[in-house]
Design a protein around this motif. Structure first.
Motif, PDB file in Angstrom:
ATOM      1  N   ALA A 116       1.048  16.492  -2.486  1.00 20.61           N
ATOM      2  CA  ALA A 116       1.456  15.106  -2.713  1.00 20.61           C
ATOM      3  C   ALA A 116       2.099  14.982  -4.083  1.00 20.61           C
ATOM      4  O   ALA A 116       1.628  15.542  -5.070  1.00 20.61           O
ATOM      5  N   GLU A 162       3.903   8.522  -4.711  1.00 19.54           N
ATOM      6  CA  GLU A 162       3.409   7.394  -3.931  1.00 19.54           C
ATOM      7  C   GLU A 162       4.568   6.425  -3.752  1.00 19.54           C
ATOM      8  O   GLU A 162       5.124   5.938  -4.725  1.00 19.54           O
ATOM      9  N   GLU A 163       4.918   6.178  -2.527  1.00 19.02           N
ATOM     10  CA  GLU A 163       6.027   5.278  -2.251  1.00 19.02           C
ATOM     11  C   GLU A 163       5.474   3.960  -1.712  1.00 19.02           C
ATOM     12  O   GLU A 163       4.735   3.932  -0.739  1.00 19.02           O
ATOM     13  N   TYR A 164       5.876   2.873  -2.371  1.00 24.80           N
ATOM     14  CA  TYR A 164       5.482   1.541  -1.947  1.00 24.80           C
ATOM     15  C   TYR A 164       6.681   0.851  -1.334  1.00 24.80           C
ATOM     16  O   TYR A 164       7.756   0.839  -1.933  1.00 24.80           O
ATOM     17  N   GLU A 222       8.429   3.620  -6.539  1.00 28.36           N
ATOM     18  CA  GLU A 222       7.855   4.959  -6.472  1.00 28.36           C
ATOM     19  C   GLU A 222       6.971   5.178  -7.680  1.00 28.36           C
ATOM     20  O   GLU A 222       7.252   4.705  -8.772  1.00 28.36           O
ATOM     21  N   ILE A 253       2.673  11.010  -8.943  1.00 27.63           N
ATOM     22  CA  ILE A 253       1.253  11.303  -9.088  1.00 27.63           C
ATOM     23  C   ILE A 253       1.103  12.488 -10.037  1.00 27.63           C
ATOM     24  O   ILE A 253       1.640  13.566  -9.782  1.00 27.63           O
ATOM     25  N   THR A 298       0.851  -1.190   0.000  1.00 24.74           N
ATOM     26  CA  THR A 298       0.000   0.000   0.000  1.00 24.74           C
ATOM     27  C   THR A 298       0.880   1.232   0.000  1.00 24.74           C
ATOM     28  O   THR A 298       1.894   1.281   0.698  1.00 24.74           O
ATOM     29  N   PRO A 299       0.515   2.251  -0.774  1.00 25.56           N
ATOM     30  CA  PRO A 299       1.390   3.403  -0.907  1.00 25.56           C
ATOM     31  C   PRO A 299       1.250   4.376   0.253  1.00 25.56           C
ATOM     32  O   PRO A 299       0.207   4.464   0.892  1.00 25.56           O
ATOM     33  N   ARG A 300       2.330   5.098   0.504  1.00 26.00           N
ATOM     34  CA  ARG A 300       2.209   6.274   1.361  1.00 26.00           C
ATOM     35  C   ARG A 300       2.610   7.470   0.529  1.00 26.00           C
ATOM     36  O   ARG A 300       3.483   7.391  -0.344  1.00 26.00           O
ATOM     37  N   LEU A 301       1.944   8.582   0.812  1.00 26.77           N
ATOM     38  CA  LEU A 301       2.133   9.766  -0.013  1.00 26.77           C
ATOM     39  C   LEU A 301       3.303  10.588   0.494  1.00 26.77           C
ATOM     40  O   LEU A 301       3.428  10.835   1.687  1.00 26.77           O
TER      41      LEU A 301
END
Ligand SMILES: [Zn+2]
Ligand SMILES: [Zn+2]
Length: 90
Positions: free
Chosen positions: A56, A59-61, A71, A74, A37-40
């Motif tokens: 933002a 998105e880093e997974y 990455e 966005i 799940t990504p974090r912004l």
């Protein structure tokens, strides 16, 4: 004959239907561990000065299991709002 009171207690049936409304959880492409799940991350380039804004940007997974990392930018074609830039709009 004794009056036998036996109130019917309808236990709340916990259905797993809540899971259906959540988005499908992605899995790590390397080890398929289900924590992909990504974090912004903020830092979208400002439209005026090209400096990092608080919007933002990436998105880093990161996979908790195997350390795989990816990455995803966005909307890379869109610049940040100068109103969100520390330099242009202090
Ligand atoms: Zn700026
Ligand atoms: Zn993994």
């Amino acid at each position: 004959m004794r009056a036998h009171l036996n109130p019917t207690r309808m236990g709340a049936v916990a259905e797993a239907s809540a899971d259906l409304t959540r988005r499908v959880q992605a899995r790590c492409p390397t080890c398929t561990f289900p924590s992909w799940t990504p974090r912004l991350l903020a830092g979208r380039p400002c439209a005026w000065c090209n400096g990092p804004t608080v919007e933002a940007w990436i998105e880093e997974y990161v996979c908790e299991a195997c350390g795989n990392r990816a990455e995803h930018r966005i909307e890379p074609g869109r610049k940040g709002d100068p109103g969100h830039c520390d330099y242009c709009n202090p």
